[in-house]
Design a protein around this motif. Structure first.
Motif, short mmCIF file in Angstrom:
data_model
loop_
_atom_site.label_atom_id
_atom_site.label_comp_id
_atom_site.label_asym_id
_atom_site.label_seq_id
_atom_site.Cartn_x
_atom_site.Cartn_y
_atom_site.Cartn_z
N PHE A 1 0.89 -1.06 -0.02
CA PHE A 1 0.05 0.15 0.02
C PHE A 1 0.85 1.43 -0.16
O PHE A 1 0.46 2.56 -0.66
CB PHE A 1 -0.96 -0.03 1.20
CG PHE A 1 -2.33 -0.90 0.91
CD1 PHE A 1 -3.23 -0.34 -0.06
CD2 PHE A 1 -2.48 -2.17 1.34
CE1 PHE A 1 -4.40 -1.08 -0.20
CE2 PHE A 1 -3.49 -2.93 0.83
CZ PHE A 1 -4.48 -2.47 0.04
N GLU A 2 1.96 1.28 0.64
CA GLU A 2 3.06 2.43 0.70
C GLU A 2 3.29 2.56 -0.84
O GLU A 2 3.40 3.83 -1.25
CB GLU A 2 4.07 2.15 1.50
CG GLU A 2 3.86 2.31 2.97
CD GLU A 2 4.98 1.61 4.06
OE1 GLU A 2 4.67 1.49 5.14
OE2 GLU A 2 6.19 1.38 3.30
N SER B 1 1.69 1.81 -3.50
CA SER B 1 0.65 2.38 -4.20
C SER B 1 0.18 3.71 -3.84
O SER B 1 -0.26 4.53 -4.70
CB SER B 1 -0.65 1.32 -4.41
OG SER B 1 -1.44 1.51 -3.29
N TYR B 2 0.43 4.17 -2.60
CA TYR B 2 0.08 5.48 -2.35
C TYR B 2 1.24 6.42 -2.86
O TYR B 2 1.48 7.63 -2.42
CB TYR B 2 0.11 5.76 -0.83
CG TYR B 2 -1.42 5.45 -0.37
CD1 TYR B 2 -2.17 6.48 0.00
CD2 TYR B 2 -2.26 4.34 -0.26
CE1 TYR B 2 -3.49 6.48 0.27
CE2 TYR B 2 -3.43 4.06 0.09
CZ TYR B 2 -4.00 5.25 0.59
OH TYR B 2 -5.51 5.17 0.97
N GLY B 3 2.35 5.87 -3.31
CA GLY B 3 3.30 6.76 -4.01
C GLY B 3 4.31 7.23 -2.82
O GLY B 3 5.35 8.13 -3.04
N VAL B 4 4.32 6.67 -1.58
CA VAL B 4 5.10 7.07 -0.68
C VAL B 4 6.51 6.96 -0.94
O VAL B 4 7.28 7.55 -0.41
CB VAL B 4 4.69 7.03 0.67
CG1 VAL B 4 4.45 5.76 1.02
CG2 VAL B 4 5.17 7.78 1.70
N LEU B 5 6.94 5.64 -1.23
CA LEU B 5 8.38 5.32 -1.40
C LEU B 5 8.99 6.09 -2.32
O LEU B 5 9.96 6.52 -2.30
CB LEU B 5 8.23 3.72 -1.64
CG LEU B 5 7.49 2.82 -0.65
CD1 LEU B 5 7.60 1.39 -0.97
CD2 LEU B 5 8.20 3.13 0.75
N ALA B 6 8.34 6.17 -4.01
CA ALA B 6 8.97 7.04 -4.74
C ALA B 6 9.24 8.39 -4.29
O ALA B 6 10.39 8.94 -4.59
CB ALA B 6 7.94 7.12 -5.94
N ARG B 7 8.22 8.88 -3.44
CA ARG B 7 8.13 10.26 -3.14
C ARG B 7 9.60 10.27 -2.04
O ARG B 7 10.36 11.39 -2.12
CB ARG B 7 6.97 10.59 -2.34
CG ARG B 7 6.79 11.70 -1.56
CD ARG B 7 6.31 12.81 -1.71
NE ARG B 7 6.77 14.07 -1.84
CZ ARG B 7 6.35 15.23 -1.90
NH1 ARG B 7 4.90 15.14 -2.16
NH2 ARG B 7 6.94 16.10 -1.94
N GLN C 1 7.74 2.64 -7.58
CA GLN C 1 7.00 3.45 -8.14
C GLN C 1 5.61 2.17 -8.55
O GLN C 1 5.98 1.53 -9.29
CB GLN C 1 7.02 4.17 -9.15
CG GLN C 1 6.95 5.78 -8.86
CD GLN C 1 7.53 6.66 -10.03
OE1 GLN C 1 8.36 6.19 -10.82
NE2 GLN C 1 7.14 7.86 -10.38
#
Lengths: 297, 245
Positions: B81-82, B84-90, B244
């Motif tokens: 989920f992290e 898919s919420y884009g937090v890792l790429a961010r 991502q």
């Protein structure tokens, strides 16, 4: 140049999303990459951010390779998807990002400025799209970056939030930051940008200040009853079009008082009132000339 | 503008680990999986007395289940989920480096495991468990098991969609619970199924823990199975993980 891009290429399968693009963005200035959907704006900026790798060309940010470790604390990124931990609270998320820096801005003050104090304890997953976007902007600037990449920073924001975002961008510029943003909003580019780069099909179509881009041939624009007979305006060198129902654009090599008189007489002859009549050329006219009027998939 | 400096790496690691832990404690469904289910299984099966599966058998089994639920199922779902919420790429564009992020995740997993182990061992003693072994081999097996399950969890989270990870992680959890020698011995399974199950990480961990906590021995086969899964899982995850979604 703070951001320097030369001959950038990015391909997805057989589609060359970015196809030999050059770009410069300077410190203390706002550079807007303007283009229709699918023009290659996001691919370009994501390569500059280090989120994607280029298939060709050269990119340097502060003289360094995008995404390199020596750059991470000097660059602020607001990606198109405003990412956050789904279970983290709004303020917690911003404090976390602030903790990565030795000398960040005050997270609470930043939340207040962006109108997020009321939702400071709301989890990221429950924030609205606009709130996530404002938090994402806060996360991009909390480390006091020298270079800021904003990918469509105001898409979907209400008028107040957009105005506050614009003011924040102006403040970044005043403090000497290099701001590179993408937008398909002409108003935003006109309002904010010192330098506009019009991109389409992965290439630069024009670049310059808004004044430079809008110089030259002129137009008369107005709103009126849809469906006026555009064939009946008989003025040498002038052409009327109706890009959307009820919106008319008359283009001519030069805009003279006589042309304006002829246009209003033409409308009057059909019993129509030319409302919001504007003389001159704006960024939208230039943009449509450069990128065409076809709707993109 | 003079520019900023990154915070010291240890400061970032501390803040990131604290965040990982707070997020873990807030995930109610994950606490059910990591804490409630192992405790309930231990209490229930020690009360109903399945043949050959008393409390001596059950405590090592539910310890293996606890490792699997935290390092594999919980971590896979959360990380999916992290992503898919884009937090890792961010966060990859900030001074948070990947080694620090992964270390923080691992520390978060280990901290939850310590709580799990304390509760399960505590309940085990109350129910009359008497370990005879040496804690060192058990510790080695727990570390190897954590590495193997983390690698597999991150492999899943880094390649599937978040919804796919959610379904697959729970499915694998159920299969390994049944084929892991956790609440009943593998000898209850048909021969073919049993010989496959013995090569899976859940059975290797539960069997190894049972041997080390029961007799103080360290079965080489279990260590080897766990080590192979750990190396393969981590290598595949490192190769295929997409930050991502």
């Amino acid at each position: 140049m703070t951001v320097r891009v030369r001959g950038l290429v990015k391909a997805y399968g057989s589609l060359r999303a970015v196809d030999g693009l050059d770009l410069d963005a300077a410190a203390g200035a706002v550079t807007a990459v303007l283009g229709p959907n699918g023009a290659g704006k996001t691919s370009t900026v994501e390569i500059c951010e280090g989120l994607r790798t280029a298939d060709g060309g050269e990119v340097a940010v502060l003289g360094l390779r995008p995404g390199s470790r020596a750059l991470r604390h000097r660059v602020g990124v607001m990606p198109q998807q405003p990412g956050g931990y789904p279970g983290a609270r709004c303020a917690e998320m911003l404090r976390l990002v602030a903790s990565y820096f030795a000398d960040p801005l005050d997270p609470a003050a930043l939340l207040d400025r962006l109108g997020l104090t009321e939702v400071a304890r709301t989890s990221f997953r429950r924030l609205s799209g606009g709130q996530r976007q404002r938090l994402s902007l806060a996360m991009a600037v909390v480390g006091r970056p020298e270079v800021v990449f904003l990918d469509e920073p105001t898409a979907g924001l209400d008028v107040q939030a957009r105005a506050e975002t614009w003011q924040l961008v102006r403040d970044l510029r005043a403090e000497g930051a290099c701001v590179l943003l993408t937008t398909h909003d002409m108003g935003e580019a006109t309002e904010l940008a010192d330098h506009v780069v019009v991109v389409d099909h992965g290439r630069v179509r024009a670049a310059g200040t808004v004044a430079e881009l809008t110089a030259g041939a002129g137009s008369v624009r107005f709103r009126s009853t849809p469906g006026l007979d555009t064939g009946r305006l008989a003025v040498a060198g002038a052409r009327v079009s109706e890009p959307e129902p009820g919106r008319y654009v008359v283009t001519a090599a030069t805009v003279s008082p006589a042309l304006v008189a002829d246009v209003t007489a033409w409308a009057a002859a059909q019993g129509a009132m030319p409302d919001d009549l504007q003389v001159g050329r704006d960024l939208e006219d230039v943009f449509l000339e450069l990128t065409g009027r076809d709707l993109r998939a | 503008m003079s520019g900023n400096a990154p915070a010291p790496a240890l400061t970032i690691l501390g803040r990131q680990t604290a965040m990982e832990l707070r997020l873990s404690l807030r995930r109610g469904e994950s606490l059910l999986l990591t804490l409630v289910i192992p405790l309930v299984l231990l209490a229930f099966f020690s009360a109903v007395k399945v043949d050959g599966a008393g409390v001596q058998f059950l405590v090592p089994g539910v310890l293996a289940l606890a490792v699997m639920s935290t390092a594999f199922t919980g971590q896979a779902i959360a990380t999916g989920f992290e992503r898919s919420y884009g937090v890792l790429a961010r966060l990859g564009t900030t001074p948070l480096t990947r080694p620090v992020l992964l270390t923080a995740k691992t520390l978060g997993v280990v901290a939850v495991e310590v709580v799990q182990a304390a509760l399960l061992v505590g309940l085990g003693y109350v129910l009359g468990w008497h370990p005879h072994g040496n804690p060192a081999p058990a510790l080695l097996l727990l570390v190897l098991g954590t590495a193997a399950f983390s690698g597999l969890g991150l492999l899943m989270a880094g390649t599937l969609r978040a919804e796919g990870t959610l379904a697959a992680a729970n499915g694998v959890y159920l299969v390994l619970l049944l084929l892991g020698g956790i609440v009943f011995p593998l000898t209850a399974l048909p021969h073919v199924v049993r010989s496959i199950a013995q090569q899976l990480p859940a059975a290797a961990l539960s069997h190894g823990l049972r041997a080390s906590l029961g007799q103080g021995s360290l079965p080489g086969h279990d260590v080897l199975v766990l080590a192979v899964w750990a190396v393969a899982g981590i290598a595949l995850a490192a190769r295929s993980f997409r930050w991502q979604a």
